[in-house]
Design a protein around this motif. Structure first.
Motif, PDB file in Angstrom:
ATOM      1  N   PRO A  44       0.675  -1.058  -0.001  1.00 24.21           N
ATOM      2  CA  PRO A  44      -0.041   0.006  -0.109  1.00 24.21           C
ATOM      3  C   PRO A  44       0.897   1.392   0.113  1.00 24.21           C
ATOM      4  O   PRO A  44       0.528   2.306  -0.712  1.00 24.21           O
ATOM      5  N   VAL A  45       2.013   1.294   0.671  1.00 22.73           N
ATOM      6  CA  VAL A  45       2.883   2.452   0.906  1.00 22.73           C
ATOM      7  C   VAL A  45       3.263   2.768  -0.624  1.00 22.73           C
ATOM      8  O   VAL A  45       3.328   3.953  -0.993  1.00 22.73           O
ATOM      9  N   ARG A  47       1.681   2.174  -3.483  1.00 21.11           N
ATOM     10  CA  ARG A  47       0.654   2.904  -4.308  1.00 21.11           C
ATOM     11  C   ARG A  47       0.426   4.349  -3.838  1.00 21.11           C
ATOM     12  O   ARG A  47      -0.140   5.298  -4.617  1.00 21.11           O
ATOM     13  N   GLU A  48       0.424   4.470  -2.452  1.00 24.84           N
ATOM     14  CA  GLU A  48       0.296   5.928  -1.859  1.00 24.84           C
ATOM     15  C   GLU A  48       1.491   6.774  -2.464  1.00 24.84           C
ATOM     16  O   GLU A  48       1.281   7.907  -2.931  1.00 24.84           O
ATOM     17  N   ALA A  49       2.765   6.407  -2.378  1.00 25.76           N
ATOM     18  CA  ALA A  49       3.884   7.213  -2.844  1.00 25.76           C
ATOM     19  C   ALA A  49       3.622   7.623  -4.338  1.00 25.76           C
ATOM     20  O   ALA A  49       3.783   8.646  -4.887  1.00 25.76           O
ATOM     21  N   GLN A  51       1.097   8.546  -5.635  1.00 27.78           N
ATOM     22  CA  GLN A  51       0.107   9.728  -5.584  1.00 27.78           C
ATOM     23  C   GLN A  51       0.624  10.849  -5.318  1.00 27.78           C
ATOM     24  O   GLN A  51      -0.094  12.021  -5.620  1.00 27.78           O
ATOM     25  N   TYR A  54       2.390  14.245  -0.330  1.00 28.66           N
ATOM     26  CA  TYR A  54       1.235  14.449   0.499  1.00 28.66           C
ATOM     27  C   TYR A  54       0.538  13.252   0.842  1.00 28.66           C
ATOM     28  O   TYR A  54       0.519  13.052   2.198  1.00 28.66           O
ATOM     29  N   ALA A  55       0.371  12.525  -0.008  1.00 26.19           N
ATOM     30  CA  ALA A  55      -0.493  11.357  -0.261  1.00 26.19           C
ATOM     31  C   ALA A  55       0.324  10.269   0.826  1.00 26.19           C
ATOM     32  O   ALA A  55      -0.353   9.581   1.729  1.00 26.19           O
ATOM     33  N   VAL A  56       1.718  10.151   0.345  1.00 30.10           N
ATOM     34  CA  VAL A  56       2.487   9.090   1.079  1.00 30.10           C
ATOM     35  C   VAL A  56       2.699   9.680   2.730  1.00 30.10           C
ATOM     36  O   VAL A  56       2.759   8.837   3.557  1.00 30.10           O
ATOM     37  N   TYR A  59      -0.185   8.821   4.660  1.00 28.46           N
ATOM     38  CA  TYR A  59      -0.247   7.595   4.835  1.00 28.46           C
ATOM     39  C   TYR A  59       0.781   6.889   6.163  1.00 28.46           C
ATOM     40  O   TYR A  59       0.097   6.352   7.084  1.00 28.46           O
ATOM     41  N   GLN A  62      -0.579   8.010   9.787  1.00 33.49           N
ATOM     42  CA  GLN A  62      -1.454   7.402  10.440  1.00 33.49           C
ATOM     43  C   GLN A  62      -0.874   6.328  11.192  1.00 33.49           C
ATOM     44  O   GLN A  62      -1.641   5.876  12.119  1.00 33.49           O
ATOM     45  N   ASN A 136       2.584  -3.644   5.205  1.00 32.32           N
ATOM     46  CA  ASN A 136       3.739  -3.688   4.298  1.00 32.32           C
ATOM     47  C   ASN A 136       4.734  -4.709   4.495  1.00 32.32           C
ATOM     48  O   ASN A 136       5.603  -4.295   5.379  1.00 32.32           O
TER      49      ASN A 136
END
Length: 341
Positions: A44-45, A47-49, A51, A54-56, A59, A62, A136
């Motif tokens: 998942p990290v 996939r967020e990266a 984007q 700021y998206a990662v 992530y 949290q 992850n």
């Protein structure tokens, strides 16, 4: 791609080839680097990266455990080239303790063009980002091997080695590893072992083309180098004792790595034995050192096989398998000698 030892390229495989501990153990026994393409591509990290920064960051936040970490920073003009200062008297970067959440925000701001570069390294994920590893994780490693996280801006970490096997997983940005085999040590012009940038001694020559005249033997090390470029989702298995310079190529980068020693017989490390040998042998006359080298080869490195192969196994004494109680017997002998008993 540059080749290792002038002959063989670094091995490359796909994630499906390394799907469990048995496959990874087979790699470690050969003591050669292996690129594993797509090893962590499904995390998942990653996939967020993809984007954006700021998206990662959101992530990671949290999972923030509220801990403090060491934050390294340097003027932007240095382009993240962390090293010694003038005359080895200090360093060209600063360190400060700060909350992980604050450091992440600062690194994100730097990625947009601030006056510094920064990074945090070797953060225990269990302590600093609890819950991250559950989402992850590497299928090739057991849960007892704890991951660590490295996050920062564009940087060059000086050429060094580790005493553990390493699985380095790129999850954001691109990474370039310049690798040198262990036998290049004499041509890398290694700095002090007790005054280091961050624990391990570093090469004074690697990464400094302008100092070629000062380090003439470095050309021999460079001929053995292998350069590996990794994208987000790729991993590199890096054997212990291989020298490596690590470049984070993008304004924002994250790496997750795992260190382990699959062949450890106990808590005593080869490095401790090396240090003890320095005080016991290094300054003896050259002929005596040569004699001790023969004994180390015979008993420790064993190019001709087991030193007591000519005797029945039941007569091997403390030179029998360590797991049959001989680890403790030898350690008791050594500790008695160190205490002067």
């Amino acid at each position: 791609m540059t080749v290792v030892d002038g002959a063989r390229p670094v091995q490359e495989c796909n994630a499906s080839d390394i799907c469990g501990a048995d496959e990874l153990l087979a790699l470690t026994s050969h003591c050669r680097p292996v690129i594993i393409r797509g090893h962590c591509y499904d995390w998942p990290v990653v996939r967020e990266a993809a984007q954006g920064v700021y998206a990662v960051i959101a992530y990671l936040a949290q999972f923030d455990g509220g801990q403090t970490a060491e934050y390294f920073s340097a003027p932007a003009a240095l382009e993240g080239r962390y090293h010694y200062g003038e005359e080895l008297s200090g360093f060209n970067f600063s360190r400060e303790a700060m909350k992980v959440r604050d450091a992440l925000s600062r690194i994100a701001a730097n990625a947009l063009g601030q006056s510094e570069t920064g990074y945090m390294g070797s953060l225990s994920i269990d302590a600093h980002f609890p819950g991250f590893a559950a989402e992850n994780s590497s299928p090739a490693l057991g849960v007892h091997i704890q991951p660590r996280l490295w996050v920062g801006n564009r940087s060059t970490v000086a050429c060094h080695y580790d005493s553990y096997d390493n699985l380095a997983c790129v999850v954001a940005g691109r990474r370039r590893f310049t690798l040198y085999p262990p036998d290049a040590i004499g041509d890398l012009y290694i700095g002090p072992i007790d005054h280091t940038l961050s624990g391990q001694p570093v090469s004074m020559a690697a990464g400094f083309a302008e100092n070629a005249a000062a380090y003439p033997r470095f050309a021999q090390a460079k001929a053995k180098a292998v350069i590996v470029d990794l994208n987000a989702g790729d991993a590199l298995y890096l054997p212990k004792l291989w020298w490596h310079q690590v470049e984070a190529l993008d304004p924002f980068n994250i790496l997750v790595n795992y260190w382990w020693d699959g062949f450890s017989a106990g808590r005593d490390s080869p490095y401790a034995a090396l240090l003890l040998s320095m005080i016991a042998i290094a300054e003896r006359p050259a002929p005596e050192r040569a004699a001790w080298r023969a004994y180390f080869d015979h008993y420790v490195f064993r190019p001709g096989g087991h030193p007591l192969a000519h005797l029945p196994e039941e007569k091997h004494g403390v030179l029998g398998p360590l797991e049959q109680g001989n680890y403790g017997r030898i350690r008791t002998l050594v500790m008695r000698m160190l205490r002067g008993g």
